[in-house]
Design an enzyme around this catalytic site. Sequence first.
Site, PDB file in Angstrom:
ATOM      1  N   TRP A  35      22.218  51.187  68.169  1.00  0.00           N
ATOM      2  CA  TRP A  35      21.912  49.884  67.551  1.00  0.00           C
ATOM      3  C   TRP A  35      23.185  49.409  66.868  1.00  0.00           C
ATOM      4  O   TRP A  35      23.800  50.183  66.123  1.00  0.00           O
ATOM      5  CB  TRP A  35      20.768  50.046  66.547  1.00  0.00           C
ATOM      6  CG  TRP A  35      20.313  48.762  65.934  1.00  0.00           C
ATOM      7  CD1 TRP A  35      20.111  47.572  66.589  1.00  0.00           C
ATOM      8  CD2 TRP A  35      20.002  48.517  64.555  1.00  0.00           C
ATOM      9  NE1 TRP A  35      19.674  46.625  65.699  1.00  0.00           N
ATOM     10  CE2 TRP A  35      19.601  47.169  64.450  1.00  0.00           C
ATOM     11  CE3 TRP A  35      20.003  49.309  63.409  1.00  0.00           C
ATOM     12  CZ2 TRP A  35      19.212  46.594  63.246  1.00  0.00           C
ATOM     13  CZ3 TRP A  35      19.616  48.734  62.205  1.00  0.00           C
ATOM     14  CH2 TRP A  35      19.222  47.394  62.132  1.00  0.00           C
ATOM     15  N   ASP A  48      17.217  58.036  62.611  1.00  0.00           N
ATOM     16  CA  ASP A  48      16.686  56.684  62.472  1.00  0.00           C
ATOM     17  C   ASP A  48      15.386  56.607  63.277  1.00  0.00           C
ATOM     18  O   ASP A  48      15.395  56.732  64.504  1.00  0.00           O
ATOM     19  CB  ASP A  48      17.730  55.681  63.003  1.00  0.00           C
ATOM     20  CG  ASP A  48      17.271  54.239  62.830  1.00  0.00           C
ATOM     21  OD1 ASP A  48      16.177  54.016  62.277  1.00  0.00           O
ATOM     22  OD2 ASP A  48      18.026  53.332  63.244  1.00  0.00           O
ATOM     23  N   ALA A  86      12.740  54.137  63.994  1.00  0.00           N
ATOM     24  CA  ALA A  86      12.346  52.725  63.843  1.00  0.00           C
ATOM     25  C   ALA A  86      11.164  52.352  64.731  1.00  0.00           C
ATOM     26  O   ALA A  86      10.625  51.250  64.597  1.00  0.00           O
ATOM     27  CB  ALA A  86      13.541  51.821  64.150  1.00  0.00           C
ATOM     28  N   LYS A  95       8.063  47.614  63.156  1.00  0.00           N
ATOM     29  CA  LYS A  95       7.487  47.525  64.507  1.00  0.00           C
ATOM     30  C   LYS A  95       6.082  48.089  64.545  1.00  0.00           C
ATOM     31  O   LYS A  95       5.168  47.470  65.073  1.00  0.00           O
ATOM     32  CB  LYS A  95       8.358  48.296  65.515  1.00  0.00           C
ATOM     33  CG  LYS A  95       9.854  48.209  65.268  1.00  0.00           C
ATOM     34  CD  LYS A  95      10.425  46.907  65.734  1.00  0.00           C
ATOM     35  CE  LYS A  95      11.720  46.477  65.106  1.00  0.00           C
ATOM     36  NZ  LYS A  95      12.902  47.116  64.972  1.00  0.00           N
TER      37      LYS A  95
HETATM   38  N1  PMP Z   1      16.976  51.043  63.573  1.00  0.00           N
HETATM   39  C1  PMP Z   1      16.879  50.607  64.834  1.00  0.00           C
HETATM   40  C2  PMP Z   1      17.274  51.521  65.933  1.00  0.00           C
HETATM   41  C3  PMP Z   1      16.421  49.323  65.094  1.00  0.00           C
HETATM   42  O1  PMP Z   1      16.343  48.911  66.356  1.00  0.00           O
HETATM   43  C4  PMP Z   1      16.058  48.495  64.021  1.00  0.00           C
HETATM   44  C5  PMP Z   1      15.542  47.093  64.235  1.00  0.00           C
HETATM   45  N2  PMP Z   1      16.030  46.403  65.272  1.00  0.00           N
HETATM   46  C6  PMP Z   1      16.175  48.992  62.732  1.00  0.00           C
HETATM   47  C7  PMP Z   1      16.630  50.271  62.541  1.00  0.00           C
HETATM   48  C8  PMP Z   1      15.851  48.164  61.516  1.00  0.00           C
HETATM   49  O2  PMP Z   1      14.562  47.788  61.387  1.00  0.00           O
HETATM   50  P1  PMP Z   1      14.062  46.905  60.183  1.00  0.00           P
HETATM   51  O3  PMP Z   1      13.706  45.585  60.746  1.00  0.00           O
HETATM   52  O4  PMP Z   1      12.893  47.639  59.639  1.00  0.00           O
HETATM   53  O5  PMP Z   1      15.155  46.792  59.182  1.00  0.00           O
END
Ligand code: PMP
Length: 396
Positions: free
Chosen positions: A127, A208, A210, A243
């Site tokens: 990301w 991470d 998510a 999500k």
């Molecule tokens: N980590 C990853 C791998 C993500 O794809 C995302 C969101 N795109 C996040 C963290 C962050 O998510 P949030 O909207 O809860 O800040």
Amino acid sequence: MFHSLSMPEPDKILALMPIFRRDERPNKIDLGVGVYRDASGITPVFRAVTEAESRILAEQTTKTYVGPAGDQLFCELMTKLVFSDHGPLERISAIQTPGGAGALTVLCGLIAKTAPNATVLVPDPSWVNHLSILEDFGLTAQRWSYLDKATGAADFEAMRRAVLSARAGDVILLHGCCHNPSGADLTREQWRDLGSLLVETGVVPFVDLAYQGFGDGLEDDAFGVRHLAATVPNMLVASSCSKNFGIYRERTGVAFVLGRTQELSKIAQANMVVRARIGYSMPPDHGARIVSTILQDDHLASDWRSELEEMRSTIVGLRQALAQAFRLRSQSERYDFLIGNKGMFSQLGVMPQQVERLRSEFAIYMVEDGRINIAGLHPDKIAHFVDAVTHVIRSS
Ligand code: PMP
């Protein structure tokens, strides 16, 4: 003031949103931004979230400050959701954060404070915000090539080499499940091997998480995190509720630390509280209250789980339909990797100029690196999508 600033590069994913909105072509398809979409193209509010919100509205008597660590009950419930009842819970501390990105920021701040000279191994690709946050804290990031080009799967040998070349106390950033952008996850056996390797080398995992619930299900998706928690002395985990509770804009997440002892874990937590206080003082409350209302109530929790499971199986179905359409069109199994990938994302292996042609000629929007959000595809649009991709690849 400001004259020394230059205009930053626009975020490649977010920049697509207004361009897509302005596009008037009726067939347009948005596979860019990473949000779940149902068959009508909407990112729905979970039934359990709506019910929780109406209860909060009816019952809440104050909106006074909660505190920099956020809501204690929310943190406890999330600790169990991520680590289960059987993890080393006494060595795990948590604070509520503004989304998963807030958790990553707090945890990178903690690394910068406790181990400023640590190198952080970051998968390539990852990301995009991972690198930005790490670099903002002055941390040194080192990439390793995450994917096996031939198979599209995670290249575990490359990961092993990266870990073996690191020093004890260095950090490795891992995607707990549903790797963004590739959808290529570690197998259980690889998580186990990685656990032993991390114990052997003293490299600290920073996971991470998510997309818990979008890959193989809420419990299976936490396998890697739970296995490492049971195996290694120290770990950092950033979890997002954006999500899996569909509360993207409510900014709800958790930063966890696992310490070698309970005392070290509490000290790390107190330092995270300091980071929070400096950065944003306190996290927003509403999303965390929604999550704790749901997780505390058996009926709401089971409805939430089943709606999340419906989303997950919709994505699995779309993956199968897409791979099948590519199989028929290409007369090959080249795209079968789409079935094995987990979560919302996969990378199609198209070049940036092909991505550009898909947008200009076919109104199909995706990220420059060829990442597609599978949930952005409607079953009726799969044929058009596969034709367009095939045409662009063959004619470039
Ligand atoms: N980590 C990853 C791998 C993500 O794809 C995302 C969101 N795109 C996040 C963290 C962050 O998510 P949030 O909207 O809860 O800040």
